[in-house]
Motif scaffolding. Structure first.
Motif, PDB file in Angstrom:
ATOM      1  N   VAL A   1      -8.681  22.294 -17.884  1.00  0.00           N
ATOM      2  CA  VAL A   1      -7.793  22.883 -18.720  1.00  0.00           C
ATOM      3  C   VAL A   1      -7.652  24.284 -19.118  1.00  0.00           C
TER       4      VAL A   1
ATOM      5  N   GLU B   1     -13.341  14.499 -21.950  1.00  0.00           N
ATOM      6  CA  GLU B   1     -11.657  14.728 -21.506  1.00  0.00           C
ATOM      7  C   GLU B   1     -10.940  15.178 -22.736  1.00  0.00           C
TER       8      GLU B   1
ATOM      9  N   LYS C   1      -9.310  19.215 -24.056  1.00  0.00           N
ATOM     10  CA  LYS C   1      -7.901  19.081 -24.098  1.00  0.00           C
ATOM     11  C   LYS C   1      -7.631  19.600 -25.561  1.00  0.00           C
TER      12      LYS C   1
END
Length: 133
Positions: free
Chosen positions: A93, A124, A128
């Motif tokens: 990211v 995840e 983010k």
């Protein structure tokens, strides 16, 4: 065999190199992780370029990806496998976009390190959120 520190670095490099473009933002995240996170305590950051280069050279060889994943799995104790996946997600990211190649690499890392799907989803989402993406 590689060290635990090298295995964590290899994991980040795999994700960064998966789209054939190791961006400045990805490299910065790798460097920041290595110099600031507790899992790298005792690691000499001067070794980072050499380990990164070793990983890149391995990836250029036949079945280099499979061999790199095997080395990572063998070097990491179970307690560091989720950490490795989290580091990989942070790199994915880093530049504000996650391409198909990076998603596929994350999936391969997740499977090879036996990170269950629910745990992976939480990791995840955290990556983010930290990236403000």
């Amino acid at each position: 065999m590689i060290s635990e520190h090298a295995a964590l670095i290899y994991t980040m490099v795999l994700v960064s190199a998966s789209d054939r473009d190791m961006t400045d933002s990805e490299l910065k995240v790798i460097g920041t992780n290595v110099t600031s996170l507790p899992c790298f305590r005792g690691f000499d950051a001067a070794e980072l370029p050499g380990i990164t280069e070793d990983c890149a050279q391995l990836l250029d060889k036949e079945d280099g990806l499979g061999r790199a994943l095997d080395l990572i799995r063998a070097a990491l104790p179970t307690k560091l496998r989720e950490t490795a996946y989290a580091l990989a997600c942070d790199v994915a990211v880093a530049d504000g976009r996650v391409g198909q190649e990076e998603l596929r690499m994350l999936e391969m890392v997740r499977h090879r390190l036996d990170v269950d799907r629910l745990t992976a989803a939480a990791i995840e989402r955290g990556a983010k959120a930290r990236a403000c993406a």
